[in-house]
Write a protein that holds these residues in place. Structure first.
Motif, PDB file in Angstrom:
ATOM      1  N   GLY A 490       0.805  -1.209   0.000  1.00  0.00           N
ATOM      2  CA  GLY A 490       0.000   0.000   0.000  1.00  0.00           C
ATOM      3  C   GLY A 490       0.840   1.262   0.000  1.00  0.00           C
ATOM      4  O   GLY A 490       0.434   2.291  -0.546  1.00  0.00           O
ATOM      5  N   GLY A 491       2.032   1.173   0.589  1.00  0.00           N
ATOM      6  CA  GLY A 491       2.903   2.329   0.623  1.00  0.00           C
ATOM      7  C   GLY A 491       3.676   2.540  -0.661  1.00  0.00           C
ATOM      8  O   GLY A 491       3.852   3.672  -1.111  1.00  0.00           O
ATOM      9  N   SER A 492       4.126   1.453  -1.287  1.00  0.00           N
ATOM     10  CA  SER A 492       4.976   1.581  -2.477  1.00  0.00           C
ATOM     11  C   SER A 492       4.201   1.528  -3.785  1.00  0.00           C
ATOM     12  O   SER A 492       4.718   1.917  -4.834  1.00  0.00           O
ATOM     13  CB  SER A 492       6.033   0.470  -2.478  1.00  0.00           C
ATOM     14  N   ASN A 493       2.972   1.032  -3.743  1.00  0.00           N
ATOM     15  CA  ASN A 493       2.177   0.868  -4.968  1.00  0.00           C
ATOM     16  C   ASN A 493       0.727   1.255  -4.677  1.00  0.00           C
ATOM     17  O   ASN A 493      -0.212   0.551  -5.028  1.00  0.00           O
ATOM     18  CB  ASN A 493       2.272  -0.587  -5.436  1.00  0.00           C
ATOM     19  N   SER A 494       0.570   2.396  -4.021  1.00  0.00           N
ATOM     20  CA  SER A 494      -0.719   2.764  -3.437  1.00  0.00           C
ATOM     21  C   SER A 494      -1.834   2.910  -4.460  1.00  0.00           C
ATOM     22  O   SER A 494      -2.967   2.478  -4.218  1.00  0.00           O
ATOM     23  CB  SER A 494      -0.586   4.057  -2.626  1.00  0.00           C
ATOM     24  N   ALA A 495      -1.566   3.487  -5.614  1.00  0.00           N
ATOM     25  CA  ALA A 495      -2.626   3.704  -6.600  1.00  0.00           C
ATOM     26  C   ALA A 495      -3.215   2.380  -7.074  1.00  0.00           C
ATOM     27  O   ALA A 495      -4.444   2.243  -7.206  1.00  0.00           O
ATOM     28  CB  ALA A 495      -2.082   4.499  -7.783  1.00  0.00           C
ATOM     29  N   ASN A 496      -2.361   1.413  -7.309  1.00  0.00           N
ATOM     30  CA  ASN A 496      -2.850   0.121  -7.782  1.00  0.00           C
ATOM     31  C   ASN A 496      -3.542  -0.668  -6.680  1.00  0.00           C
ATOM     32  O   ASN A 496      -4.484  -1.420  -6.954  1.00  0.00           O
ATOM     33  CB  ASN A 496      -1.709  -0.690  -8.386  1.00  0.00           C
ATOM     34  N   VAL A 497      -3.093  -0.497  -5.447  1.00  0.00           N
ATOM     35  CA  VAL A 497      -3.785  -1.147  -4.337  1.00  0.00           C
ATOM     36  C   VAL A 497      -5.171  -0.532  -4.155  1.00  0.00           C
ATOM     37  O   VAL A 497      -6.180  -1.248  -4.017  1.00  0.00           O
ATOM     38  CB  VAL A 497      -2.969  -1.046  -3.031  1.00  0.00           C
ATOM     39  N   LYS A 498      -5.254   0.789  -4.176  1.00  0.00           N
ATOM     40  CA  LYS A 498      -6.544   1.468  -4.010  1.00  0.00           C
ATOM     41  C   LYS A 498      -7.512   1.124  -5.142  1.00  0.00           C
ATOM     42  O   LYS A 498      -8.735   1.080  -4.946  1.00  0.00           O
ATOM     43  CB  LYS A 498      -6.335   2.971  -3.932  1.00  0.00           C
ATOM     44  N   ALA A 499      -6.982   0.838  -6.310  1.00  0.00           N
ATOM     45  CA  ALA A 499      -7.829   0.505  -7.455  1.00  0.00           C
ATOM     46  C   ALA A 499      -8.572  -0.815  -7.262  1.00  0.00           C
ATOM     47  O   ALA A 499      -9.545  -1.086  -7.974  1.00  0.00           O
ATOM     48  CB  ALA A 499      -6.989   0.444  -8.722  1.00  0.00           C
ATOM     49  N   GLN A 500      -8.159  -1.600  -6.293  1.00  0.00           N
ATOM     50  CA  GLN A 500      -8.839  -2.873  -6.024  1.00  0.00           C
ATOM     51  C   GLN A 500     -10.105  -2.672  -5.196  1.00  0.00           C
ATOM     52  O   GLN A 500     -10.850  -3.629  -4.960  1.00  0.00           O
ATOM     53  CB  GLN A 500      -7.895  -3.844  -5.304  1.00  0.00           C
ATOM     54  N   GLY A 501     -10.360  -1.457  -4.745  1.00  0.00           N
ATOM     55  CA  GLY A 501     -11.552  -1.163  -3.972  1.00  0.00           C
ATOM     56  C   GLY A 501     -11.370  -1.482  -2.503  1.00  0.00           C
ATOM     57  O   GLY A 501     -10.287  -1.862  -2.050  1.00  0.00           O
ATOM     58  N   THR A 502     -12.437  -1.321  -1.753  1.00  0.00           N
ATOM     59  CA  THR A 502     -12.409  -1.598  -0.317  1.00  0.00           C
ATOM     60  C   THR A 502     -12.431  -3.101  -0.084  1.00  0.00           C
ATOM     61  O   THR A 502     -13.310  -3.805  -0.583  1.00  0.00           O
ATOM     62  CB  THR A 502     -13.610  -0.959   0.385  1.00  0.00           C
ATOM     63  N   ILE A 503     -11.459  -3.576   0.656  1.00  0.00           N
ATOM     64  CA  ILE A 503     -11.365  -5.003   0.951  1.00  0.00           C
ATOM     65  C   ILE A 503     -11.990  -5.278   2.310  1.00  0.00           C
ATOM     66  O   ILE A 503     -11.581  -4.720   3.327  1.00  0.00           O
ATOM     67  CB  ILE A 503      -9.905  -5.475   0.951  1.00  0.00           C
ATOM     68  N   ASP A 504     -13.007  -6.121   2.323  1.00  0.00           N
ATOM     69  CA  ASP A 504     -13.601  -6.623   3.556  1.00  0.00           C
ATOM     70  C   ASP A 504     -13.202  -8.097   3.655  1.00  0.00           C
ATOM     71  O   ASP A 504     -13.665  -8.928   2.867  1.00  0.00           O
ATOM     72  CB  ASP A 504     -15.124  -6.490   3.510  1.00  0.00           C
ATOM     73  N   VAL A 505     -12.335  -8.412   4.585  1.00  0.00           N
ATOM     74  CA  VAL A 505     -11.785  -9.767   4.641  1.00  0.00           C
ATOM     75  C   VAL A 505     -12.827 -10.814   5.030  1.00  0.00           C
ATOM     76  O   VAL A 505     -12.570 -12.015   4.936  1.00  0.00           O
ATOM     77  CB  VAL A 505     -10.585  -9.845   5.607  1.00  0.00           C
ATOM     78  N   PHE A 506     -14.007 -10.367   5.444  1.00  0.00           N
ATOM     79  CA  PHE A 506     -15.090 -11.302   5.781  1.00  0.00           C
ATOM     80  C   PHE A 506     -16.179 -11.345   4.697  1.00  0.00           C
ATOM     81  O   PHE A 506     -17.134 -12.118   4.813  1.00  0.00           O
ATOM     82  CB  PHE A 506     -15.725 -10.921   7.111  1.00  0.00           C
ATOM     83  N   ALA A 507     -16.031 -10.543   3.677  1.00  0.00           N
ATOM     84  CA  ALA A 507     -17.065 -10.499   2.634  1.00  0.00           C
ATOM     85  C   ALA A 507     -16.510 -10.483   1.215  1.00  0.00           C
ATOM     86  O   ALA A 507     -17.204 -10.900   0.287  1.00  0.00           O
ATOM     87  CB  ALA A 507     -17.956  -9.273   2.837  1.00  0.00           C
ATOM     88  N   THR A 508     -15.280 -10.012   1.028  1.00  0.00           N
ATOM     89  CA  THR A 508     -14.701  -9.924  -0.314  1.00  0.00           C
ATOM     90  C   THR A 508     -14.129 -11.282  -0.695  1.00  0.00           C
ATOM     91  O   THR A 508     -12.992 -11.620  -0.357  1.00  0.00           O
ATOM     92  CB  THR A 508     -13.602  -8.844  -0.368  1.00  0.00           C
ATOM     93  N   LYS A 509     -14.936 -12.045  -1.396  1.00  0.00           N
ATOM     94  CA  LYS A 509     -14.548 -13.414  -1.727  1.00  0.00           C
ATOM     95  C   LYS A 509     -13.605 -13.459  -2.929  1.00  0.00           C
ATOM     96  O   LYS A 509     -13.614 -12.579  -3.784  1.00  0.00           O
ATOM     97  CB  LYS A 509     -15.792 -14.252  -2.041  1.00  0.00           C
ATOM     98  N   LEU A 510     -12.825 -14.529  -2.984  1.00  0.00           N
ATOM     99  CA  LEU A 510     -12.038 -14.811  -4.172  1.00  0.00           C
ATOM    100  C   LEU A 510     -12.953 -15.359  -5.257  1.00  0.00           C
ATOM    101  O   LEU A 510     -14.057 -15.850  -4.976  1.00  0.00           O
ATOM    102  CB  LEU A 510     -10.930 -15.796  -3.843  1.00  0.00           C
ATOM    103  N   PHE A 511     -12.502 -15.316  -6.489  1.00  0.00           N
ATOM    104  CA  PHE A 511     -13.392 -15.618  -7.608  1.00  0.00           C
ATOM    105  C   PHE A 511     -13.903 -17.052  -7.600  1.00  0.00           C
ATOM    106  O   PHE A 511     -14.984 -17.337  -8.108  1.00  0.00           O
ATOM    107  CB  PHE A 511     -12.691 -15.305  -8.940  1.00  0.00           C
ATOM    108  N   TRP A 512     -13.141 -17.972  -7.004  1.00  0.00           N
ATOM    109  CA  TRP A 512     -13.571 -19.375  -6.989  1.00  0.00           C
ATOM    110  C   TRP A 512     -14.433 -19.711  -5.774  1.00  0.00           C
ATOM    111  O   TRP A 512     -14.963 -20.820  -5.687  1.00  0.00           O
ATOM    112  CB  TRP A 512     -12.368 -20.308  -7.056  1.00  0.00           C
ATOM    113  N   ASP A 513     -14.575 -18.789  -4.857  1.00  0.00           N
ATOM    114  CA  ASP A 513     -15.350 -19.009  -3.628  1.00  0.00           C
ATOM    115  C   ASP A 513     -16.782 -18.553  -3.889  1.00  0.00           C
ATOM    116  O   ASP A 513     -17.144 -17.410  -3.617  1.00  0.00           O
ATOM    117  CB  ASP A 513     -14.718 -18.227  -2.482  1.00  0.00           C
ATOM    118  N   VAL A 514     -17.603 -19.434  -4.404  1.00  0.00           N
ATOM    119  CA  VAL A 514     -18.921 -19.040  -4.906  1.00  0.00           C
ATOM    120  C   VAL A 514     -20.064 -19.343  -3.940  1.00  0.00           C
ATOM    121  O   VAL A 514     -21.210 -18.935  -4.183  1.00  0.00           O
ATOM    122  CB  VAL A 514     -19.213 -19.710  -6.270  1.00  0.00           C
ATOM    123  N   ASP A 515     -19.822 -20.067  -2.852  1.00  0.00           N
ATOM    124  CA  ASP A 515     -20.896 -20.415  -1.901  1.00  0.00           C
ATOM    125  C   ASP A 515     -20.909 -19.469  -0.703  1.00  0.00           C
ATOM    126  O   ASP A 515     -19.862 -19.062  -0.234  1.00  0.00           O
ATOM    127  CB  ASP A 515     -20.720 -21.848  -1.402  1.00  0.00           C
TER     128      ASP A 515
END
Length: 515
Positions: A490-515
């Motif tokens: 986040g410090g060295s590549n902040s623009a690209n990290v921010k472009a991923q949107g808000t990360i909620d580690v209890f709700a932002t699922k990976l693409f294969w986690d469909v259930d």
């Protein structure tokens, strides 16, 4: 990803001797041409992969958190409860596996980039296989991340992030490239010692590549409509003809590599077992097999594997390595509830067993992938996609998966055969009402003590087995689904990290986690 100066003060590994990342860290300095032999870098990269995943006496590896969050391990009560791990109170300052993984990937990329010029082309294929394995693990921890722009040093100081699904597809292509390289370039006999996984056996490397492809493909198997991509890729593996890892496991190091010297032990032994002088590590009492794991095995009569996964209450007998202090009867095996903070001390709970730690056995290979896991991948592939060209039946793969689990744990394999026709749900194929659930649960058991990161990924994908919630978390359904991007990125590549949107580690699922 992070630019580091070259530190080379020792050349080892070509004859199978050990090395330590702290004095053999080979990463490209943009201001200086590196001069290390790719074979030396490759050996050290393999060792670093093992320590990054397993951890060392000084730090947690990526697999450890997987054991906790997949319900296989809890924490011993002789320590203050870790709220980051068991209350899920973590931030972007915790669980930074990103930096060491990319650091390790720089090593493999160095080998790929320099193998031809050094007349060591035989290292390109294995390095690409390892690169694919590590990138999949990174995706499974973080989701979108730098791939096409990664590992380019000054050419991409702020690398863009790629879509995680696209990375998965690129990894299949990378493994295809690796197989072509492997088949075209046999190891020079003088350099087989630099390969501390298969000792220069090209066929094994191709089989490992095919097995990783199955892992990548089956991870996506619950995505609606994805079968149109997965099935042809499975058939391509079959057509290639080399097969899969069978009857052996993929391990780093072993008796000719690990030494009874500080920094040169098998990393699991070093972290959870004993030091180079045979003194028990203070952390030996930290990881505890869970009550859920222990009781599940007891209920199924799976006592042979339980005795290999765990020592009886009180731990290993100091004078009889590999044997429990207490009598090895089921009454003396007591698991620890997940996240319990009191009442479960070392004297009255089981500890990590002889499948993982035996005093004096500091030179076992560190296992990256088991033959058992591969068989369960094949079982699921054939069960889900009956028309793929895999020759075996789901039942045959399933039963072989259980047998290989017994083998790798060091249990009598006759115990695996005893479950055939036993009528025990999720053990006896014919009696199991939900075949995919049976495969998932047996895979979960087979990964215990051997691959926590994979166990956590599979738990997120299948939601099986149904493990209890941590005692530190009041919300029944609150489960960690991923990590935050680390604050270093986040410090060295902040623009690209921010472009991923808000990360909620209890709700932002990976693409294969469909259930």
């Amino acid at each position: 990803m992070k630019l580091k100066a070259i530190v080379i003060t020792a050349i080892v590994a070509m004859v199978g001797t050990s090395c330590n990342k702290s004095f053999l860290d080979i990463n490209t300095n943009p201001n200086q041409l590196p001069t290390a032999s790719p074979s030396t870098v490759f050996t050290n990269a393999l060792f670093t992969t093992a320590t990054n995943i397993a951890g060392t006496s000084g730090g947690q590896g990526s697999s450890e958190i997987g054991y906790y969050w997949s319900g296989q391990w809890s924490q011993g009560n002789g320590y203050i409860i870790s709220t980051t791990q068991f209350a899920y109170q973590y931030t972007d300052g915790d669980f930074n596996y990103w930096d060491p993984y990319y650091d390790n990937l720089e090593d493999y990329q160095y080998v790929i980039n320099n193998a031809d010029a050094n007349n060591q082309k035989y290292l390109k294929g294995p390095s690409k296989v390892m690169k694919a394995m590590l990138f999949q693990q990174l995706v499974d921890m973080y989701g979108n991340l730098p791939y096409t722009d990664a590992l380019k040093a000054t050419a991409a100081l702020a690398p863009k992030f790629d879509d995680q699904k696209a990375i998965y597809e690129s990894l299949i292509t990378l493994l295809d490239e690796a197989i072509v390289d492997l088949k075209a370039n046999a190891f020079a006999s003088a350099f087989t010692g630099s390969d501390i996984v298969f000792n220069g056996n090209i066929t094994r490397w191709v089989q490992f590549a095919n097995s990783l492809k199955m892992r990548i493909l089956i991870r996506q198997s619950k995505i609606t409509g994805r079968d149109a991509y997965i099935k042809p890729e499975i058939n391509k593996i079959v057509t290639e003809g080399s097969g899969f890892i069978t009857g052996i496991d993929v391990g780093v190091g072993g008796p000719s590599f690990f030494l009874a010297t500080a920094g040169k032990l098998n990393p699991v032994y070093d972290r959870w077992g004993y030091d180079a002088n045979g003194a028990k590590r203070a952390l030996n009492n930290f990881p505890r097999p869970t009550q859920f794991l222990v009781n599940s095995l007891k209920a199924a009569g799976d006592t042979l594997r339980l005795k290999r996964l765990a020592y009886a209450n009180g731990g290993e007998n100091a004078s009889t390595p590999g044997v429990s202090t207490q009598k090895e009867v089921m009454a003396n095996y007591s698991g620890t509830p997940i996240g319990a903070s009191s009442g479960y001390l070392p004297a009255n709970t089981t500890s990590l067993g002889p499948s993982l730690i035996v005093k004096g056995e500091y030179n076992r290979p560190y296992i990256l992938m088991t033959a058992s896991e591969v068989q369960f991948l094949l079982a699921e592939a054939k069960q889900r996609f009956s028309d793929v060209t895999l020759a075996g039946t789901p039942k045959a793969y399933f039963e072989e998966g259980i047998l290989q689990s017994f083998r790798v744990l060091g249990a009598n394999t006759a115990g695996a055969a005893a479950f055939k026709g036993s009528k025990i749900q999720n053990y006896d194929w014919d009696a199991s009402t939900d075949k995919l659930a049976a495969i998932a649960i047996q895979k979960w058991i087979s990964l215990a003590n051997l691959n926590g990161l994979e166990a956590w990924a599979e738990y997120r994908r299948t939601n099986l087995p149904v493990i209890p919630q941590s005692a530190q978390v009041p919300e029944a359904n609150k489960r960690p689904l991923r990590f935050f991007y680390p604050n270093t990125e986040g410090g060295s590549n902040s623009a690209n990290v921010k472009a991923q949107g808000t990360i909620d580690v209890f709700a932002t699922k990976l693409f294969w986690d469909v259930d």
